[in-house]
Design an enzyme around this catalytic site. Sequence first.
Site, PDB file in Angstrom:
ATOM      1  N   CYS A   1       0.893  -1.074   0.020  1.00  0.00           N
ATOM      2  CA  CYS A   1       0.039   0.166   0.036  1.00  0.00           C
ATOM      3  C   CYS A   1       0.737   1.346  -0.069  1.00  0.00           C
ATOM      4  O   CYS A   1       2.178   1.460   0.760  1.00  0.00           O
ATOM      5  CB  CYS A   1      -1.033   0.153   0.986  1.00  0.00           C
ATOM      6  SG  CYS A   1      -2.082  -1.193   1.097  1.00  0.00           S
TER       7      CYS A   1
ATOM      8  N   ARG B   1       3.692  -0.196  -4.734  1.00  0.00           N
ATOM      9  CA  ARG B   1       3.362  -0.760  -3.607  1.00  0.00           C
ATOM     10  C   ARG B   1       2.045  -1.260  -3.486  1.00  0.00           C
ATOM     11  O   ARG B   1       1.834  -2.102  -2.460  1.00  0.00           O
ATOM     12  CB  ARG B   1       3.457   0.454  -2.464  1.00  0.00           C
ATOM     13  CG  ARG B   1       4.676   1.193  -2.397  1.00  0.00           C
ATOM     14  CD  ARG B   1       4.725   2.104  -1.373  1.00  0.00           C
ATOM     15  NE  ARG B   1       4.551   1.706  -0.008  1.00  0.00           N
ATOM     16  CZ  ARG B   1       5.563   1.231   0.644  1.00  0.00           C
ATOM     17  NH1 ARG B   1       6.945   1.458   0.362  1.00  0.00           N
ATOM     18  NH2 ARG B   1       5.216   0.687   1.638  1.00  0.00           N
TER      19      ARG B   1
ATOM     20  N   TRP C   1      -2.851  -2.738  -1.657  1.00  0.00           N
ATOM     21  CA  TRP C   1      -2.422  -4.262  -1.963  1.00  0.00           C
ATOM     22  C   TRP C   1      -3.123  -4.811  -0.963  1.00  0.00           C
ATOM     23  O   TRP C   1      -2.900  -4.516   0.435  1.00  0.00           O
ATOM     24  CB  TRP C   1      -0.750  -4.345  -1.819  1.00  0.00           C
ATOM     25  CG  TRP C   1      -0.528  -5.775  -2.040  1.00  0.00           C
ATOM     26  CD1 TRP C   1      -0.123  -6.447  -3.176  1.00  0.00           C
ATOM     27  CD2 TRP C   1      -0.503  -7.026  -1.097  1.00  0.00           C
ATOM     28  NE1 TRP C   1      -0.044  -7.656  -3.134  1.00  0.00           N
ATOM     29  CE2 TRP C   1      -0.149  -8.245  -1.881  1.00  0.00           C
ATOM     30  CE3 TRP C   1      -0.915  -7.161   0.067  1.00  0.00           C
ATOM     31  CZ2 TRP C   1       0.198  -9.408  -1.363  1.00  0.00           C
ATOM     32  CZ3 TRP C   1      -0.567  -8.554   0.905  1.00  0.00           C
ATOM     33  CH2 TRP C   1      -0.076  -9.715   0.054  1.00  0.00           C
TER      34      TRP C   1
ATOM     35  N   ASN D   1      -1.881   1.908   5.672  1.00  0.00           N
ATOM     36  CA  ASN D   1      -0.788   0.849   5.135  1.00  0.00           C
ATOM     37  C   ASN D   1      -0.590   0.179   6.312  1.00  0.00           C
ATOM     38  O   ASN D   1      -0.054   0.532   7.315  1.00  0.00           O
ATOM     39  CB  ASN D   1       0.484   1.462   4.516  1.00  0.00           C
ATOM     40  CG  ASN D   1       1.447   0.410   4.389  1.00  0.00           C
ATOM     41  OD1 ASN D   1       1.449  -0.510   3.975  1.00  0.00           O
ATOM     42  ND2 ASN D   1       2.773   1.221   4.423  1.00  0.00           N
ATOM     43  N   GLY D   2      -0.559  -1.344   6.081  1.00  0.00           N
ATOM     44  CA  GLY D   2      -0.228  -2.158   7.255  1.00  0.00           C
ATOM     45  C   GLY D   2      -1.557  -3.072   7.527  1.00  0.00           C
ATOM     46  O   GLY D   2      -2.282  -3.050   6.834  1.00  0.00           O
TER      47      GLY D   2
ATOM     48  N   GLU E   1      17.322 -17.637  -9.264  1.00  0.00           N
ATOM     49  CA  GLU E   1      17.142 -16.122  -9.598  1.00  0.00           C
ATOM     50  C   GLU E   1      16.161 -16.231 -11.076  1.00  0.00           C
ATOM     51  O   GLU E   1      15.231 -15.435 -11.045  1.00  0.00           O
ATOM     52  CB  GLU E   1      18.197 -14.985  -9.225  1.00  0.00           C
ATOM     53  CG  GLU E   1      17.877 -13.623  -9.613  1.00  0.00           C
ATOM     54  CD  GLU E   1      16.793 -13.020  -8.951  1.00  0.00           C
ATOM     55  OE1 GLU E   1      16.496 -13.405  -7.791  1.00  0.00           O
ATOM     56  OE2 GLU E   1      16.418 -11.915  -9.082  1.00  0.00           O
TER      57      GLU E   1
ATOM     58  N   LYS F   1      12.411 -14.903 -11.469  1.00  0.00           N
ATOM     59  CA  LYS F   1      12.068 -13.720 -12.578  1.00  0.00           C
ATOM     60  C   LYS F   1      11.110 -14.255 -13.369  1.00  0.00           C
ATOM     61  O   LYS F   1      10.066 -13.555 -13.739  1.00  0.00           O
ATOM     62  CB  LYS F   1      13.341 -13.278 -13.234  1.00  0.00           C
ATOM     63  CG  LYS F   1      14.621 -12.451 -12.586  1.00  0.00           C
ATOM     64  CD  LYS F   1      13.986 -11.151 -12.239  1.00  0.00           C
ATOM     65  CE  LYS F   1      13.260 -10.847 -10.858  1.00  0.00           C
ATOM     66  NZ  LYS F   1      14.085 -11.055  -9.629  1.00  0.00           N
TER      67      LYS F   1
ATOM     68  N   GLU G   1       7.377 -14.794 -11.738  1.00  0.00           N
ATOM     69  CA  GLU G   1       6.751 -13.585 -11.376  1.00  0.00           C
ATOM     70  C   GLU G   1       6.306 -12.602 -12.408  1.00  0.00           C
ATOM     71  O   GLU G   1       5.482 -11.991 -12.553  1.00  0.00           O
ATOM     72  CB  GLU G   1       7.623 -12.975 -10.283  1.00  0.00           C
ATOM     73  CG  GLU G   1       8.816 -11.987 -10.575  1.00  0.00           C
ATOM     74  CD  GLU G   1       9.352 -11.510  -9.541  1.00  0.00           C
ATOM     75  OE1 GLU G   1       8.919 -10.977  -8.746  1.00  0.00           O
ATOM     76  OE2 GLU G   1      10.688 -11.545  -9.663  1.00  0.00           O
TER      77      GLU G   1
ATOM     78  N   HIS H   1      18.728 -36.951  -9.670  1.00  0.00           N
ATOM     79  CA  HIS H   1      18.092 -37.435  -8.474  1.00  0.00           C
ATOM     80  C   HIS H   1      16.676 -37.180  -8.442  1.00  0.00           C
ATOM     81  O   HIS H   1      15.964 -37.171  -7.313  1.00  0.00           O
ATOM     82  CB  HIS H   1      18.645 -36.744  -7.232  1.00  0.00           C
ATOM     83  CG  HIS H   1      20.066 -36.938  -6.983  1.00  0.00           C
ATOM     84  ND1 HIS H   1      20.645 -38.154  -6.642  1.00  0.00           N
ATOM     85  CD2 HIS H   1      21.257 -36.244  -7.184  1.00  0.00           C
ATOM     86  CE1 HIS H   1      21.866 -38.457  -6.576  1.00  0.00           C
ATOM     87  NE2 HIS H   1      22.207 -37.018  -7.010  1.00  0.00           N
TER      88      HIS H   1
ATOM     89  N   LYS I   1       5.657  -4.396  -4.189  1.00  0.00           N
ATOM     90  CA  LYS I   1       7.146  -4.144  -4.095  1.00  0.00           C
ATOM     91  C   LYS I   1       7.678  -4.256  -2.717  1.00  0.00           C
ATOM     92  O   LYS I   1       8.607  -5.074  -2.297  1.00  0.00           O
ATOM     93  CB  LYS I   1       7.457  -2.912  -4.523  1.00  0.00           C
ATOM     94  CG  LYS I   1       9.042  -2.538  -4.545  1.00  0.00           C
ATOM     95  CD  LYS I   1       9.643  -3.065  -5.781  1.00  0.00           C
ATOM     96  CE  LYS I   1      10.940  -2.843  -5.740  1.00  0.00           C
ATOM     97  NZ  LYS I   1      11.979  -3.835  -6.615  1.00  0.00           N
TER      98      LYS I   1
HETATM   99  C1  F6R Z   1      11.638 -10.700  -6.650  1.00  0.00           C
HETATM  100  C2  F6R Z   1      11.605  -9.664  -5.584  1.00  0.00           C
HETATM  101  C3  F6R Z   1      11.245 -10.230  -4.261  1.00  0.00           C
HETATM  102  C4  F6R Z   1      11.978  -9.369  -3.108  1.00  0.00           C
HETATM  103  C5  F6R Z   1      11.479 -10.031  -1.705  1.00  0.00           C
HETATM  104  C6  F6R Z   1      12.258  -9.169  -0.778  1.00  0.00           C
HETATM  105  O1  F6R Z   1      11.917  -9.907  -8.116  1.00  0.00           O
HETATM  106  O2  F6R Z   1      11.574  -8.457  -5.720  1.00  0.00           O
HETATM  107  O3  F6R Z   1      11.378 -11.703  -4.133  1.00  0.00           O
HETATM  108  O4  F6R Z   1      13.308  -9.599  -3.286  1.00  0.00           O
HETATM  109  O5  F6R Z   1      10.172  -9.670  -1.487  1.00  0.00           O
HETATM  110  O6  F6R Z   1      12.123  -7.866  -0.857  1.00  0.00           O
HETATM  111  P1  F6R Z   1      13.208  -6.858   0.140  1.00  0.00           P
HETATM  112  O7  F6R Z   1      14.432  -6.668  -0.653  1.00  0.00           O
HETATM  113  O8  F6R Z   1      12.516  -5.441  -0.241  1.00  0.00           O
HETATM  114  O9  F6R Z   1      13.002  -7.374   1.460  1.00  0.00           O
END
Ligand code: F6R
Length: 619
Positions: free
Chosen positions: A2, A27, A77, A103-104, A488, A492, A495, A511, A614
């Site tokens: 949020c 957010r 969110w 927010n929260g 990673e 990517k 998501e 395995h 985010k």
């Molecule tokens: C993936 C991504 C998330 C963040 C995770 C941690 O692309 O962005 O997996 O890496 O939510 O977020 P932070 O680094 O803000 O704690």
Amino acid sequence: MCGIVGYVGHRPALDVVLGGLRRMEYRGYDSAGIAVLDGGELTVERKAGRLANLEAQLDKVGRETMSGTAGMGHTRWATHGAPIDRNSHPHRDTTQRVAVVHNGIIENFAGLRAELEADGVEMASDTDSETAAHLVARAYTDGDTKGDLAASVAAVCRRLEGAFTLVVTHADEPDTIVAARRSSPLVVGVGEGEHFVASDVAAFIEHTREAVELGQDQLVVITREGYEVTDFHGDAAQAKPFTVDWDLSAAEKGGHEYFMLKEIEEQPEALANTLRGHFESGRIILDEQRISDQDLRDVDKVFVVACGSAYHSGLVAKYAIEHWTRLPVEVELASEFRYRDPVLDRDTLVVAVSQSGETADTLEAVRHAREQKARVLAVCNTNGAQIPRESDAVLYTHAGPEIGVASTKAFLAQIAANYLVGLALAQARGTKYPDEVAREFAELEAMPAAVRKVLSTVEQTRDLGRRIADSRAVLFLGRHVGFPVALEGALKLKELAYMHAEGFAAGELKHGPIALIEEGLPVVVVMPSPKGRAVLHSKLVSNISEIQARGARTIVIAEEGDETVRPFADELIEVPAVPTLLQPLVSTVPLQVLAAEIARARGYDVDKPRNLAKSVTVE
Ligand code: F6R
């Protein structure tokens, strides 16, 4: 999660708040809403879905209905209540005089809601946030907080449990916005004859770079003339002023179709800025170092705790930190850490890695570690966020604002920062001679140029992305530092492109996962250098030939000039030769580009993947 914005000043609040929300949408984008105060009138518009839906609604009702120079907005969110119009913020009390954005999560909202309902209040939404609007309205009409919005909000905050940032307006106080925070972010923007509150400085960066970071359980009243910070008991409190060291262009797309594409291109600068100033007079220097050299010498075990991509940055760093310091390093998902009673004491160093510095899982892991007397060092990209505030030391990654929801430049910067932590430990413990530390640092400093080189050759990767965009799934394989890179790459793709993707340690394939290989399945293989670890290289070549024999379409990320791998690569993506431990900094880049291009080809919004936000401020 949020995004919130509040404004009191001399400009039309609607424009300022909408501008802020555009930059807060990373957010959350389940709904958006805005409230504007004009004299004694409070007007609210809100709409489920992205900000564009709200803007369309504003066009329909006529933007002139929202004139006024004080207002606030929210981008959501969803946690409590479905993402529909009536659950969108701002929420109002029954008299429609008070508006609140939040927010929260208000953890005791069920009890508060029952209390309000017993009092005859009819709830208009399913949210926890609405309770705050009714409670403030009640406090404003009753008892010693009567007629005092700041005191009313403070009284309500004292009753709330959980994490929250609240922004509150009352039609009876048209030139005032009150905001408060506990464990959720809130910054104040200080302009000339105007003041702002927001989740993040990006919301007001086009108007001012002068900001104030609010502490835990603090409340701020902003007016046109100034701002005043108190605690939740109304006593004056200290808040920390700072000047933002980036400008609007960093928070704009700058001609790119998506923020993520811009952020991928910004990776050389993100790396260079993260390293800058950390090696002086022959020594590694960390930022806010509240851990003494003696404490670093006494460390006998390191934990890296983080989530998602940040967790992968920790997995990469484990190889380097163990190699340089001879200390055992455990890398743990922050969401699991405190629930399994990890062995921690005052000689344990916990490195908490978080781009946002707000991630609830990581924050709780930090709190748990500190309760057990471990030292906590935060690696963070956001100045003054909650995780660095609650840590013993902080090392900032200077990647600049990352707005695309998927982490790219922050991830590379996290690897670099984690490596600095490893070198600082090696230096303090004497496991590396000063000239060796200097050499490792010099190799790190050469990485921005190497990443720039990768970026100059990504057209081929984009083309490949378009060609495999219809695949049902993609697998990613790696060994050693290439394994977390594979994880990673898979994250990517999941998501951004909503495609089934999994990363495996290549040696594990036989395995079980090798059963997944079928004709035409794209498998991305992250090769180590043939020169660095020859044994790893030859093992991986065998693994590729095993999967190729079973029909996989092999996509190989390999060092320039690695001819041995060519016969096994249906598609070959070359990256510059760099030292083994630094390979993730170059080999991750094509995987980011690949995922973004597949997502684009499938018609998805690369910056705002579905269901994600985010900053993840819920556990
Ligand atoms: C993936 C991504 C998330 C963040 C995770 C941690 O692309 O962005 O997996 O890496 O939510 O977020 P932070 O680094 O803000 O704690």
